[in-house]
Design an enzyme around this catalytic site. Structure first.
Site, PDB file in Angstrom:
ATOM      1  N   ILE A  31       0.825  -1.217   0.000  1.00 17.92           N
ATOM      2  CA  ILE A  31       0.000   0.000   0.000  1.00 17.92           C
ATOM      3  C   ILE A  31       0.859   1.265   0.000  1.00 17.92           C
ATOM      4  CG2 ILE A  31      -0.263   0.378   2.506  1.00 17.92           C
ATOM      5  CD1 ILE A  31      -3.302   0.606   1.988  1.00 17.92           C
ATOM      6  N   ASN A  87      11.781  -8.643   6.678  1.00 17.75           N
ATOM      7  CA  ASN A  87      12.055  -7.948   7.937  1.00 17.75           C
ATOM      8  C   ASN A  87      11.569  -8.829   9.081  1.00 17.75           C
ATOM      9  OD1 ASN A  87      13.062  -5.655   6.626  1.00 17.75           O
ATOM     10  ND2 ASN A  87      11.005  -4.807   6.365  1.00 17.75           N
ATOM     11  N   GLY A  93      12.848  -4.273  11.712  1.00 16.99           N
ATOM     12  CA  GLY A  93      11.897  -3.317  11.142  1.00 16.99           C
ATOM     13  C   GLY A  93      10.559  -3.926  10.782  1.00 16.99           C
ATOM     14  N   HIS A 100       5.947 -12.073   5.704  1.00 15.99           N
ATOM     15  CA  HIS A 100       5.814 -11.573   4.330  1.00 15.99           C
ATOM     16  C   HIS A 100       7.183 -11.349   3.721  1.00 15.99           C
ATOM     17  CE1 HIS A 100       5.581  -8.251   7.213  1.00 15.99           C
ATOM     18  NE2 HIS A 100       6.248  -7.508   6.338  1.00 15.99           N
ATOM     19  N   LEU A 101       7.273 -11.692   2.454  1.00 21.81           N
ATOM     20  CA  LEU A 101       8.471 -11.440   1.656  1.00 21.81           C
ATOM     21  C   LEU A 101       8.191 -10.200   0.811  1.00 21.81           C
ATOM     22  CD1 LEU A 101      11.184 -12.812   0.423  1.00 21.81           C
ATOM     23  CD2 LEU A 101       9.661 -13.464  -1.434  1.00 21.81           C
ATOM     24  N   HIS A 102       9.051  -9.185   0.940  1.00 21.42           N
ATOM     25  CA  HIS A 102       8.937  -8.017   0.068  1.00 21.42           C
ATOM     26  C   HIS A 102       9.656  -8.323  -1.248  1.00 21.42           C
ATOM     27  CE1 HIS A 102       7.937  -4.909   3.265  1.00 21.42           C
ATOM     28  NE2 HIS A 102       8.465  -5.850   4.034  1.00 21.42           N
TER      29      HIS A 102
END
Ligand code: 5GP
Ligand code: ZN
Length: 114
Positions: A31, A87, A93, A100-102
């Site tokens: 988002i 993270n 952070g 979750h994997l960015h």
């Protein structure tokens, strides 16, 4: 899990721009993108952080990475490169406690991270 933002996104109770969903994995656009392309890839099942995963999650975690590869390719990131980030915990952070994997890409990324 009740009151978990990403569990609600998986269930469709909170809207998101989904790029992929099957019985195990969901991927959707962040988002608040930190790069021109910023996608989150998550297991549908609630695992709070990567360091809470166990041996029974081995194939799920493998699939998470392979789905991420597919999305990186689809989003046109494979040739120029991209970054995966997980993270973890306070110093890492992490702000949402559903693993979750960015996927970050679409620009030159700096190193080391802040
Ligand atoms: P973390 O800091 O925990 O590694 O990453 C959490 C990420 O979730 C952040 O990049 C943040 O922008 C994203 N995020 C937080 N709330 C929402 C939301 O409601 N929808 C979407 N699509 N992303 C969110
Ligand atoms: Zn959750």
């Amino acid at each position: 899990m009740q009151d978990c933002l990403f569990c609600k996104i998986v269930a469709g109770e909170i809207p998101s721009q989904k790029l992929f969903q099957d019985d195990d994995i969901t991927a959707f656009r962040d988002i608040n993108p930190a790069a021109p392309k910023h996608i989150l890839v998550i297991p549908n099942r609630h695992i709070a952080s990567i360091n809470e995963a166990s041996e029974q999650d081995q194939s799920l975690l493998g699939k998470l990475l392979l789905v991420a590869n597919q999305i990186a390719e689809q989003e046109g990131l494979a040739e120029e490169g991209f970054r995966y980030v997980i993270n973890t915990g306070s110093n890492g952070g992490q702000t949402v406690f559903h693993l979750h994997l960015h996927i970050l890409g679409g620009r030159q990324l700096g190193w080391p991270p802040g």
